[in-house]
Design a protein around this motif. Structure first.
Motif, mmCIF file in Angstrom:
data_model
loop_
_atom_site.group_PDB
_atom_site.id
_atom_site.type_symbol
_atom_site.label_atom_id
_atom_site.label_comp_id
_atom_site.label_asym_id
_atom_site.label_seq_id
_atom_site.Cartn_x
_atom_site.Cartn_y
_atom_site.Cartn_z
ATOM 1 N N LEU A 1 -4.021 -15.191 12.485
ATOM 2 C CA LEU A 1 -2.825 -15.397 12.287
ATOM 3 C C LEU A 1 -2.374 -17.210 12.398
ATOM 4 N N THR B 1 0.499 -11.907 4.122
ATOM 5 C CA THR B 1 1.775 -11.533 5.110
ATOM 6 C C THR B 1 1.962 -10.438 4.796
ATOM 7 N N ALA C 1 3.970 -16.348 13.235
ATOM 8 C CA ALA C 1 4.528 -15.161 13.455
ATOM 9 C C ALA C 1 5.771 -15.066 13.876
ATOM 10 N N GLU D 1 -2.061 -14.425 7.652
ATOM 11 C CA GLU D 1 -1.682 -15.846 7.966
ATOM 12 C C GLU D 1 -0.722 -15.474 8.871
ATOM 13 N N TYR D 2 0.657 -14.718 8.548
ATOM 14 C CA TYR D 2 1.766 -14.097 8.508
ATOM 15 C C TYR D 2 2.328 -12.862 9.225
ATOM 16 N N LEU D 3 2.745 -12.667 9.799
ATOM 17 C CA LEU D 3 2.596 -10.907 10.519
ATOM 18 C C LEU D 3 4.319 -11.040 11.103
#
Length: 462
Positions: free
Chosen positions: A417, A374, A420, A395-397
């Motif tokens: 990802l 992340t 987001a 995985e998360y932005l």
């Protein structure tokens, strides 16, 4: 969004009139721009509410006009089967208005207190990493020495002499429904009282006695449930920045939920009590834990056994299992870590860059860290957004609009990802954010945020 009443300008007109009146307290010659979000369970509108008299909580009548206006929209949303809609509107001095309804989209979470979209779900059904974490096996775990079935039953029967207990068939049916065998202490409890409200015949004093006798508001067998990860609500923007861990000396495993956490009661304040069949390395099988309604992850030890809970012999694990522990989560900002270098650790999972008064930061120090999943960065804090392409496990932005623009133009949005988000300042126009969100969604072939344009006339200002 095919429901006619939701797409009828007249449904929205009362809300728009209130927002226009708020914006025109200071006279302006040009058009007025307003925005907000209304959902079936709440709303966010830039309106000034009347302050209640000292010593009295706010009442509906203190905001009656706002409430009535919003209720018309909420009723239309319910009729359309829609949970939440954001909107913007431009109101000309003549009252002529262009209203844009933004969404909903099954791939977009609602923004919190803002008409801008929340997290974009790029992979259908994807879960944040802490929600995927399963308990470690504890083959050597045993019940606490304090677990005493005879003492537990005798104490409960003395305290609840008129209670109606569950039958063996009812207990067996609950086990089949849950897919897990109930521990012996919990079976003893329900054999004494099945905790059905109808058994009390509306006697509130008897209900209070039952709370005192057990030490919690006991669920009936139908309310008994497994407190697994799915039972804990989350939004990606918060959940992706959490990390869970279980130290070697922990009594409770650091988890969002577990198939071995059987929730059987409530402490009266919204926190669930559960029997823990998957304890931590130093825990006891069957210990009692509490899942706070104010926390996304973790649980705290309440008692070593159900017997201890009933007898009032309570204990607590210092810090619980919900305590965030460095170095899995690192926050770089004016009040925390002073550099990205200070966040570097092989166990780093989450890097959050917040408000920053110095030169923009490079991500080079965290390139190659194996667990970094992340990254969130406040707008304007990154020296080179293209360095994100080197973070291959994200995985998360969450980035500002300009940073996303750089990645999109360069074809460098990480394909790893699952979700987001676009972080924008509070005064940012929602429409460009929606357009940017749709570009990102399109890369994954996800449903876009649909705009529905309605024209109408609010009439002149009174």
């Amino acid at each position: 969004m095919a429901d006619a009443s939701m797409n009828d300008f007249a449904t929205w007109a009362p809300v728009l009139r209130l927002l226009r009146a708020e914006q025109t307290r200071v006279p302006a010659a040009g058009p007025v721009h307003v925005a907000g979000r209304i959902g079936r369970h709440g709303w966010s509108l830039a309106l000034t509410r009347r302050t209640p008299p000292p010593g009295r909580a706010a009442q509906v009548e203190d905001m009656q006009e706002e409430y009535d206006a919003v209720e018309g929209v909420r009723g239309a949303l319910a009729d359309a089967g829609v949970d939440d809609v954001a909107f913007t509107a431009d109101v000309a001095p003549t009252g002529r208005t262009t209203l844009r309804l933004l969404g909903p989209s099954p791939a977009v979470e609602p923004g919190i207190g803002t008409p801008r979209p929340g997290a974009l779900i790029l992979v259908d059904g994807a879960l944040p990493e802490p929600w995927r974490r399963l308990p470690e096996p504890a083959p050597g775990a045993a019940p606490a020495p304090s677990a005493d079935l005879e003492l537990l039953e005798r104490t409960l029967r003395e305290r609840l002499p008129h209670a109606i207990g569950a039958t063996e068939e009812e207990i067996a049916a609950a086990e089949v429904r849950l897919g897990v065998a109930l521990p012996d202490e919990l079976k003893v409890l329900y054999r004494v009282t099945r905790s059905r409200w109808e058994d009390l015949q509306g006697d509130h004093e008897a209900a209070r006695d039952a709370f005192t006798a057990v030490g919690c508001e006991l669920f009936d067998l139908d309310g008994l449930h497994v407190a697994d990860a799915a039972s804990r609500h989350y939004l990606w923007g918060f959940a992706a920045t959490e990390a869970v861990s279980t130290p070697p000396d922990a009594m409770v495993q650091g988890l969002v939920g577990s198939p071995g956490w059987i929730a059987f009661g409530d402490n009266g304040g919204g926190d669930r009590l559960a029997v823990d069949l998957t304890p931590g390395p130093r825990g006891h099988k069957g210990q009692i834990i509490m899942l706070s309604h104010e926390e996304n992850v973790g649980a705290e030890l309440v008692a070593d056994s159900l017997t201890d809970l009933v007898l009032g012999r309570l204990g607590a694990e210092p810090g619980g299992s919900g305590q965030r522990r460095q170095p899995a989560v690192a926050r770089v900002n004016v009040a925390s870590l002073s550099s990205v270098e200070a966040a570097v650790h092989p166990g780093l999972e989450v890097l959050s860059i917040g408000v920053w008064d110095d030169a923009p930061l490079s991500l080079a120090p965290v390139v190659g860290l194996p667990g970094l999943r992340t990254l969130t960065a406040y707008p304007g804090t990154l020296a080179d957004p293209l360095e994100i392409a080197k973070l291959t496990g994200l995985e998360y932005l969450e980035l500002g609009p300009q940073e996303w623009r750089v990645l999109l133009d360069a074809g460098a949005v990480p394909r790893s990802l699952s979700a987001a988000a676009i972080r924008a300042h509070s005064d940012h126009d929602p429409l460009p954010i929606v357009a940017l969100a749709n570009e990102i969604l399109s890369l994954w072939g996800r449903p876009r945020i649909v705009q529905t344009v309605l024209e109408g006339d609010l009439g002149p200002l009174p």
